[in-house]
Design a protein around this motif. Structure first.
Motif, PDB file in Angstrom:
ATOM      1  N   LEU A 171       0.627  -1.418  -0.122  1.00 37.05           N
ATOM      2  CA  LEU A 171       0.279  -0.306   0.083  1.00 37.05           C
ATOM      3  C   LEU A 171       0.520   1.402   0.187  1.00 37.05           C
ATOM      4  N   ARG A 172       2.128   0.985   0.559  1.00 34.87           N
ATOM      5  CA  ARG A 172       3.435   2.407   0.413  1.00 34.87           C
ATOM      6  C   ARG A 172       3.062   3.137  -1.005  1.00 34.87           C
ATOM      7  N   ILE A 173       3.271   1.688  -1.625  1.00 36.44           N
ATOM      8  CA  ILE A 173       4.155   2.225  -3.633  1.00 36.44           C
ATOM      9  C   ILE A 173       2.638   1.918  -3.773  1.00 36.44           C
ATOM     10  N   LEU A 174       1.392   1.769  -3.732  1.00 33.53           N
ATOM     11  CA  LEU A 174       0.391   1.470  -4.472  1.00 33.53           C
ATOM     12  C   LEU A 174      -0.859   1.710  -3.432  1.00 33.53           C
ATOM     13  N   PRO A 175      -0.953   3.374  -3.068  1.00 31.01           N
ATOM     14  CA  PRO A 175      -2.575   3.205  -2.353  1.00 31.01           C
ATOM     15  C   PRO A 175      -3.380   2.946  -2.316  1.00 31.01           C
ATOM     16  N   ARG A 176      -3.934   2.807  -3.467  1.00 31.84           N
ATOM     17  CA  ARG A 176      -5.735   1.692  -3.861  1.00 31.84           C
ATOM     18  C   ARG A 176      -5.020   0.857  -4.225  1.00 31.84           C
ATOM     19  N   LEU A 177      -3.937   0.117  -3.891  1.00 31.73           N
ATOM     20  CA  LEU A 177      -5.017  -1.245  -4.158  1.00 31.73           C
ATOM     21  C   LEU A 177      -5.410  -1.279  -3.243  1.00 31.73           C
ATOM     22  N   ALA A 178      -5.919  -2.523  -3.497  1.00 32.92           N
ATOM     23  CA  ALA A 178      -6.964  -3.821  -2.590  1.00 32.92           C
ATOM     24  C   ALA A 178      -6.769  -5.486  -2.873  1.00 32.92           C
ATOM     25  N   LEU A 179      -7.327  -5.702  -1.630  1.00 33.63           N
ATOM     26  CA  LEU A 179      -6.482  -6.900  -1.640  1.00 33.63           C
ATOM     27  C   LEU A 179      -8.270  -8.190  -1.162  1.00 33.63           C
ATOM     28  N   ILE A 180      -7.720  -9.173  -1.548  1.00 35.03           N
ATOM     29  CA  ILE A 180      -8.918  -9.601  -1.919  1.00 35.03           C
ATOM     30  C   ILE A 180      -8.712 -11.072  -1.043  1.00 35.03           C
ATOM     31  N   LEU A 181      -9.441 -11.262   0.478  1.00 35.11           N
ATOM     32  CA  LEU A 181      -8.565 -11.945   1.703  1.00 35.11           C
ATOM     33  C   LEU A 181      -9.086 -13.235   1.154  1.00 35.11           C
ATOM     34  N   HIS A 182      -9.416 -14.074   0.425  1.00 32.49           N
ATOM     35  CA  HIS A 182     -10.171 -15.220   0.679  1.00 32.49           C
ATOM     36  C   HIS A 182      -9.983 -16.080   1.725  1.00 32.49           C
ATOM     37  N   VAL A 183     -10.172 -16.792   2.803  1.00 33.96           N
ATOM     38  CA  VAL A 183      -9.909 -17.235   4.453  1.00 33.96           C
ATOM     39  C   VAL A 183     -10.303 -18.944   4.004  1.00 33.96           C
ATOM     40  N   ALA A 184      -9.589 -20.067   4.287  1.00 34.58           N
ATOM     41  CA  ALA A 184      -9.523 -21.252   4.536  1.00 34.58           C
ATOM     42  C   ALA A 184     -10.709 -21.784   4.640  1.00 34.58           C
ATOM     43  N   ASP A 185     -10.605 -21.390   6.089  1.00 38.53           N
ATOM     44  CA  ASP A 185     -11.838 -22.353   7.126  1.00 38.53           C
ATOM     45  C   ASP A 185     -12.191 -20.611   6.809  1.00 38.53           C
ATOM     46  N   ARG A 186     -14.048 -20.804   6.541  1.00 42.53           N
ATOM     47  CA  ARG A 186     -15.106 -20.003   7.007  1.00 42.53           C
ATOM     48  C   ARG A 186     -15.006 -19.079   8.417  1.00 42.53           C
ATOM     49  N   ALA A 187     -15.314 -20.085   8.679  1.00 43.36           N
ATOM     50  CA  ALA A 187     -15.662 -19.812  10.680  1.00 43.36           C
ATOM     51  C   ALA A 187     -14.358 -18.464  10.798  1.00 43.36           C
ATOM     52  N   GLU A 188     -13.641 -18.492  10.287  1.00 42.01           N
ATOM     53  CA  GLU A 188     -12.092 -17.261  10.715  1.00 42.01           C
ATOM     54  C   GLU A 188     -12.883 -15.852  10.129  1.00 42.01           C
ATOM     55  N   ALA A 189     -14.002 -16.002   9.167  1.00 40.38           N
ATOM     56  CA  ALA A 189     -14.356 -14.761   8.094  1.00 40.38           C
ATOM     57  C   ALA A 189     -14.475 -13.562   9.108  1.00 40.38           C
ATOM     58  N   ALA A 190     -16.083 -14.074  10.126  1.00 40.66           N
ATOM     59  CA  ALA A 190     -15.953 -13.056  10.910  1.00 40.66           C
ATOM     60  C   ALA A 190     -15.041 -12.279  11.916  1.00 40.66           C
ATOM     61  N   PRO A 191     -14.577 -13.737  12.425  1.00 41.90           N
ATOM     62  CA  PRO A 191     -13.597 -12.750  12.992  1.00 41.90           C
ATOM     63  C   PRO A 191     -12.536 -11.653  12.802  1.00 41.90           C
TER      64      PRO A 191
END
Length: 411
Positions: free
Chosen positions: A237-257
């Protein structure tokens, strides 16, 4: 069969005797019609060979396939094939005969090394055509029979065609005395991914929401990798301030936390599973549905194949991401996919990293439009280069099956 060969095989079979004590009681019957038996020496070839078997079955409707693995293999770890799979019996004469008596294959295809003389020579005696591909100089001999120096040559000579991946292996097989006309070099079979289509309207809408912004995907991220992935994202983000990360989690239960954790880290996030919108200020999009990877790999020019930075998860197959035009980054712990990643890296379609810092640097470097496009093209070429070889092998097997069928039909 010549007399010297008969004496050699007779001696080998006496020394390998013991199959009578190892009775074989298959838990599945032989299917009706033509049956091709395919032996796979190593687990890393299972997906590519299963893909080839599907091609062969499509070309020859009504054909059944049986896959086999070495005797010592735990088949519960060899998952993902649509075909029945069994262990070959141990290298014992009686057990080899019982296997062939039950399955009665019309043709055999051996992939890789670990050649077992008992079953291969018995198949040849029954006039079952046998092909060897991705050949290696690797013959499994019973301990008491290792003094027979020519049994390896006899084993290789049972195959109608022998395809090797290197010129050197081909030369060494010919030096044994195997006819040169049988042996040639050919590339290994490759898996040809066929990703499911995605609804056009949703793809257009998602691309529109992310328009003009650099995007990268971290796919199937394990909980112990979160810190590394987020650190890499902050660094980028320091180099690309408008960068978006799609963070796909392996365990669905981890998404909300994880969403709550991101909020405490001052990262603006959207939970895709809950219908959260992608806004111009969104920095992280959290997703957990496995099927949504098809969307994310289409909109992300760079995909980090997670479950690979830390030991234990075993990595993941990168070929769908490559087929959808994404440049691939991967960690050091990819286990059974090591061969696939090495091939992609050699082609310039995948980039290895070991740390969060290396991951952040790679994301920035690969998001340069010319770099991402070049890697995507290299990836596409790498996964399609094996198609002609697969078609040639399908034709070869069909010819042998036709010859056997015509011979059996003669009065």
């Amino acid at each position: 069969m010549s007399k010297p060969r008969s004496l050699s095989l007779a001696a080998y079979r006496v020394l390998s005797w013991g199959g009578a004590q190892q009775s074989i009681r298959p838990d599945q019957p032989r299917p009706d019609g033509e049956l091709v038996w395919v032996h796979i020496a190593t687990r890393d070839r299972l997906r590519a060979i299963s893909d080839f078997c599907l091609r062969l079955q499509q070309a020859r409707p009504g054909l059944s396939l049986l896959l086999s693995a070495p005797p010592e293999i735990d088949l519960s770890r060899w998952t993902g094939s649509p075909f029945p799979m069994v262990n070959l019996p141990a290298e014992q004469t009686g057990a080899a005969r019982a296997f062939l008596d039950h399955w009665k294959p019309d043709l055999g295809l051996w992939v890789g090394g670990g050649l077992m003389p008992s079953i291969i020579t018995r198949a040849e005696e029954r006039k079952i055509p046998m092909l060897l591909i991705e050949a290696q100089l690797d013959v499994v001999l019973s301990r008491n029979a290792r003094w027979l120096p020519d049994i390896s040559r006899y084993t290789f000579d049972c195959f109608e065609h022998i395809l090797t991946t290197t010129d050197e292996t081909a030369r060494q097989i010919r030096r044994m005395g195997v006819a040169s006309s049988k042996v040639r070099k050919a590339p290994p079979l490759q898996f040809s991914p066929n990703p499911h289509p995605w609804p056009e309207d949703e793809l257009i809408e998602t691309n529109h929401a992310l328009a003009g912004r650099p995007v990268w995907l971290a796919a199937r991220v394990q909980a112990k990798e979160f810190i590394s992935v987020l650190s890499a994202h902050r660094q980028a983000l320091r180099i690309l301030p408008r960068l978006a990360l799609i963070l796909h989690v392996a365990d669905r239960a981890e998404a909300a936390p994880l969403q709550r954790r991101l909020e405490t880290m001052d990262l603006r996030c959207s939970n895709w599973d809950d219908g959260g919108p992608i806004e111009d200020t969104t920095q992280v999009i959290v997703s957990s549905e496995p099927e949504d990877l098809g969307l994310w790999q289409r909109v992300s020019p760079v995909s980090f194949m997670a479950s690979s930075l830390e030991r234990g998860a075993g990595g993941q197959d990168p070929l769908d991401a490559v087929a959808l035009g994404s440049a691939v980054i991967y960690g050091p712990h990819v286990d059974i996919y090591q061969t696939v990643y090495a091939r992609l890296a050699e082609a310039g379609a995948a980039h290895p990293v070991k740390t969060a810092t290396e991951l952040g640097d790679a994301v920035v470097a690969l998001l340069a439009p010319d770099r991402a496009a070049g890697m995507a093209l290299a990836g596409w070429q790498a996964i399609t280069e094996g198609a002609p070889q697969a078609e040639r092998l399908v034709d070869m097997l069909q010819d042998l099956l036709d010859q056997r069928s015509n011979h059996d039909a003669r009065p």
